[in-house]
Design a protein around this motif. Structure first.
Motif, PDB file in Angstrom:
ATOM      1  N   UNK A 231       0.808  -1.223   0.000  1.00  0.00           N
ATOM      2  CA  UNK A 231       0.000   0.000   0.000  1.00  0.00           C
ATOM      3  C   UNK A 231       0.838   1.269   0.000  1.00  0.00           C
ATOM      4  N   UNK A 232       2.159   1.144   0.112  1.00  0.00           N
ATOM      5  CA  UNK A 232       3.000   2.321   0.270  1.00  0.00           C
ATOM      6  C   UNK A 232       3.148   3.094  -1.034  1.00  0.00           C
ATOM      7  N   UNK A 233       3.572   4.345  -0.903  1.00  0.00           N
ATOM      8  CA  UNK A 233       3.827   5.188  -2.076  1.00  0.00           C
ATOM      9  C   UNK A 233       4.849   4.537  -2.992  1.00  0.00           C
ATOM     10  N   UNK A 234       5.895   3.973  -2.382  1.00  0.00           N
ATOM     11  CA  UNK A 234       7.046   3.486  -3.149  1.00  0.00           C
ATOM     12  C   UNK A 234       6.783   2.147  -3.813  1.00  0.00           C
TER      13      UNK A 234
ATOM     14  N   UNK B 119       7.284   6.593   4.307  1.00  0.00           N
ATOM     15  CA  UNK B 119       7.432   5.290   4.961  1.00  0.00           C
ATOM     16  C   UNK B 119       7.238   4.154   3.958  1.00  0.00           C
ATOM     17  N   UNK B 120       8.204   3.242   3.896  1.00  0.00           N
ATOM     18  CA  UNK B 120       8.085   2.092   2.991  1.00  0.00           C
ATOM     19  C   UNK B 120       7.048   1.091   3.479  1.00  0.00           C
ATOM     20  N   UNK B 121       6.583   1.269   4.730  1.00  0.00           N
ATOM     21  CA  UNK B 121       5.593   0.350   5.308  1.00  0.00           C
ATOM     22  C   UNK B 121       4.283   1.078   5.565  1.00  0.00           C
ATOM     23  N   UNK B 122       3.896   1.933   4.629  1.00  0.00           N
ATOM     24  CA  UNK B 122       2.683   2.724   4.784  1.00  0.00           C
ATOM     25  C   UNK B 122       1.460   1.800   4.841  1.00  0.00           C
ATOM     26  N   UNK B 123       0.999   1.521   6.046  1.00  0.00           N
ATOM     27  CA  UNK B 123      -0.205   0.726   6.227  1.00  0.00           C
ATOM     28  C   UNK B 123      -1.421   1.637   6.175  1.00  0.00           C
TER      29      UNK B 123
ATOM     30  N   UNK C  19     -11.552  12.988   1.837  1.00  0.00           N
ATOM     31  CA  UNK C  19     -11.489  12.189   0.605  1.00  0.00           C
ATOM     32  C   UNK C  19     -10.446  11.085   0.748  1.00  0.00           C
ATOM     33  N   UNK C  20      -9.303  11.420   1.343  1.00  0.00           N
ATOM     34  CA  UNK C  20      -8.258  10.421   1.577  1.00  0.00           C
ATOM     35  C   UNK C  20      -8.748   9.317   2.504  1.00  0.00           C
ATOM     36  N   UNK C  21      -9.560   9.682   3.498  1.00  0.00           N
ATOM     37  CA  UNK C  21     -10.098   8.674   4.408  1.00  0.00           C
ATOM     38  C   UNK C  21     -11.004   7.698   3.665  1.00  0.00           C
ATOM     39  N   UNK C  22     -11.862   8.222   2.796  1.00  0.00           N
ATOM     40  CA  UNK C  22     -12.753   7.359   2.018  1.00  0.00           C
ATOM     41  C   UNK C  22     -11.956   6.450   1.083  1.00  0.00           C
ATOM     42  N   UNK C  23     -10.977   7.016   0.396  1.00  0.00           N
ATOM     43  CA  UNK C  23     -10.147   6.206  -0.492  1.00  0.00           C
ATOM     44  C   UNK C  23      -9.395   5.126   0.274  1.00  0.00           C
ATOM     45  N   UNK C  24      -8.981   5.459   1.485  1.00  0.00           N
ATOM     46  CA  UNK C  24      -8.266   4.480   2.303  1.00  0.00           C
ATOM     47  C   UNK C  24      -9.166   3.323   2.706  1.00  0.00           C
ATOM     48  N   UNK C  25     -10.430   3.593   2.997  1.00  0.00           N
ATOM     49  CA  UNK C  25     -11.343   2.492   3.311  1.00  0.00           C
ATOM     50  C   UNK C  25     -11.581   1.609   2.083  1.00  0.00           C
ATOM     51  N   UNK C  26     -11.558   2.223   0.898  1.00  0.00           N
ATOM     52  CA  UNK C  26     -11.662   1.421  -0.324  1.00  0.00           C
ATOM     53  C   UNK C  26     -10.432   0.526  -0.483  1.00  0.00           C
ATOM     54  N   UNK C  27      -9.242   1.110  -0.198  1.00  0.00           N
ATOM     55  CA  UNK C  27      -8.010   0.322  -0.274  1.00  0.00           C
ATOM     56  C   UNK C  27      -8.075  -0.842   0.706  1.00  0.00           C
ATOM     57  N   UNK C  28      -8.460  -0.529   1.954  1.00  0.00           N
ATOM     58  CA  UNK C  28      -8.573  -1.561   2.995  1.00  0.00           C
ATOM     59  C   UNK C  28      -9.709  -1.186   3.931  1.00  0.00           C
ATOM     60  N   UNK C  29     -10.702  -2.045   4.101  1.00  0.00           N
ATOM     61  CA  UNK C  29     -10.701  -3.455   3.706  1.00  0.00           C
ATOM     62  C   UNK C  29     -11.484  -3.783   2.428  1.00  0.00           C
TER      63      UNK C  29
ATOM     64  N   UNK D 102      -7.247   2.417  -7.681  1.00  0.00           N
ATOM     65  CA  UNK D 102      -7.767   3.151  -6.517  1.00  0.00           C
ATOM     66  C   UNK D 102      -6.637   3.466  -5.540  1.00  0.00           C
ATOM     67  N   UNK D 103      -5.778   2.490  -5.288  1.00  0.00           N
ATOM     68  CA  UNK D 103      -4.663   2.708  -4.367  1.00  0.00           C
ATOM     69  C   UNK D 103      -3.700   3.744  -4.912  1.00  0.00           C
ATOM     70  N   UNK D 104      -3.444   3.697  -6.226  1.00  0.00           N
ATOM     71  CA  UNK D 104      -2.544   4.675  -6.846  1.00  0.00           C
ATOM     72  C   UNK D 104      -3.120   6.090  -6.734  1.00  0.00           C
ATOM     73  N   UNK D 105      -4.425   6.215  -6.937  1.00  0.00           N
ATOM     74  CA  UNK D 105      -5.082   7.529  -6.804  1.00  0.00           C
ATOM     75  C   UNK D 105      -4.975   8.020  -5.364  1.00  0.00           C
ATOM     76  N   UNK D 106      -5.216   7.122  -4.400  1.00  0.00           N
ATOM     77  CA  UNK D 106      -5.089   7.508  -2.994  1.00  0.00           C
ATOM     78  C   UNK D 106      -3.679   7.985  -2.687  1.00  0.00           C
ATOM     79  N   UNK D 107      -2.683   7.257  -3.166  1.00  0.00           N
ATOM     80  CA  UNK D 107      -1.300   7.620  -2.882  1.00  0.00           C
ATOM     81  C   UNK D 107      -0.907   8.945  -3.532  1.00  0.00           C
ATOM     82  N   UNK D 108      -1.350   9.161  -4.757  1.00  0.00           N
ATOM     83  CA  UNK D 108      -1.076  10.427  -5.428  1.00  0.00           C
ATOM     84  C   UNK D 108      -1.730  11.584  -4.673  1.00  0.00           C
TER      85      UNK D 108
END
Length: 323
Positions: free
Chosen positions: A127-130, A213-217, A255-265, A286-292
């Motif tokens: 899920x991380x940016x990198x 963070x490389x471990x962006x949960x 918006x980031x919070x909503x996208x994050x819930x889409x990413x997980x779970x 979806x995850x790429x959009x959230x990270x951007x």
């Protein structure tokens, strides 16, 4: 924390409370199932108490650091206001270092530093940016990369290019720490910084730690919610130019919070490849959009903090009149 927001706004209905309740709803089950909520509300509480009860700010920051390390980086922002330095700094040392000493006595040195070694030894979390460039490539060609749970109980990506992106993430982490230091130095130079400016510095610091963070949960997004809610409490004291910026950043975080819930779970099984190729593609996009969007949020937070912490140019005319 909702009660604290209500008390801080004069026991009335306020946008900060609306934001917090909606944020918790949009980010979903993570709010209840991850202890990252604790440092998030401690950081928010520390910002609420700043300028009123600086010793509480220092104590909450020290407690947050004892729970999840990263809040320790916020103490520089809170110490930048000269009248608050002694009570805030003393409380931070007593609580933070006191709890570290207790951990050292009962757990030993290895246990005390284990969070640092554990974090540094981990791989690239999906899920991380990198990991985003590799995950996008994997969506097009799933056979070249493996996504699997590691010994650190996190889903990581394995395959071509992973080591390169881990190095890039490490460099980004050092650059991020450098930016935090620069912003904090700027705040110290302008020791009369407004509470709103310090609030943006806190939000920028948390955002930098999140994206580098490389471990962006997914639960790391909780960290931003507490400080942003506290920043909304300060909105009435903001200037006419600062208030729209606070509202805009709060909206972006929802918006980031909503996208994050889409990413997980919600889309996570698809991201792991358990729902077929189309769900791999959809969840990856979806995850790429959230990270951007998270990167854009961080850049804007840093820019706003830098601008609001500007050192004022002396009014030579006024000085002449005083003489």
């Amino acid at each position: 924390f909702t009660y604290a927001l209500w008390r801080s706004t004069g026991r009335r209905h306020d946008t900060s409370i609306d934001f917090w309740l909606i944020f918790v709803l949009l980010i979903g089950p993570l709010s209840y199932l991850r202890f990252d909520m604790l440092p998030a509300v401690l950081a928010g509480g520390a910002l609420l108490a700043a300028r009123r009860k600086p010793w509480v700010t220092g104590a909450l920051t020290g407690l947050g650091a004892a729970i999840k390390l990263w809040p320790a980086l916020l103490i520089g922002a809170f110490l930048s206001y000269k009248p608050d330095r002694r009570p805030a700094g003393l409380a931070f040392v007593i609580v933070g270092f006191g709890l570290a000493l207790i951990s050292l006595i009962f757990g030993g040195w290895t246990r005390l530093i284990s969070p640092l070694t554990w974090q540094s030894d981990r791989g690239l979390q999906i899920e991380s940016i990198w990991a985003t460039p590799l995950m996008l490539a994997r969506a097009a060609s799933p056979d070249q990369w493996l996504v699997d749970i590691s010994q650190y109980q996190a889903y990581e990506i394995f395959g071509p290019g992973v080591n390169v992106w881990i190095v890039i993430s490490n460099i980004a982490t050092l650059l991020g720490l450098s930016m935090i230091i620069l912003l904090t130095i700027r705040a110290f130079r302008h020791s009369g910084s407004t509470p709103v400016a310090i609030g943006f510095l806190v939000v920028a610091t948390v955002a930098i730690m999140t994206i580098t963070n490389k471990t962006l949960s997914p639960q790391y997004l909780l960290w931003l919610g507490g400080p942003m809610a506290a920043l909304l409490v300060l909105r009435p004291s903001a200037t006419a130019k600062e208030q729209p910026a606070i509202n805009r950043m709060a909206g972006q975080l929802l918006i980031l919070a909503l996208l994050t819930q889409l990413v997980y779970p919600l889309f996570y099984d698809g991201y792991l490849g358990r729902r077929g190729q189309m769900m791999i593609i959809l969840s990856t996009v979806v995850t790429a959009i959230r990270n951007l969007a998270l990167v854009v949020f961080t850049v804007e937070a840093c820019w706003l903090a830098w601008r609001m912490l500007a050192v004022p140019v002396p009014d030579h005319a006024a000085l002449t009149r005083q003489e």
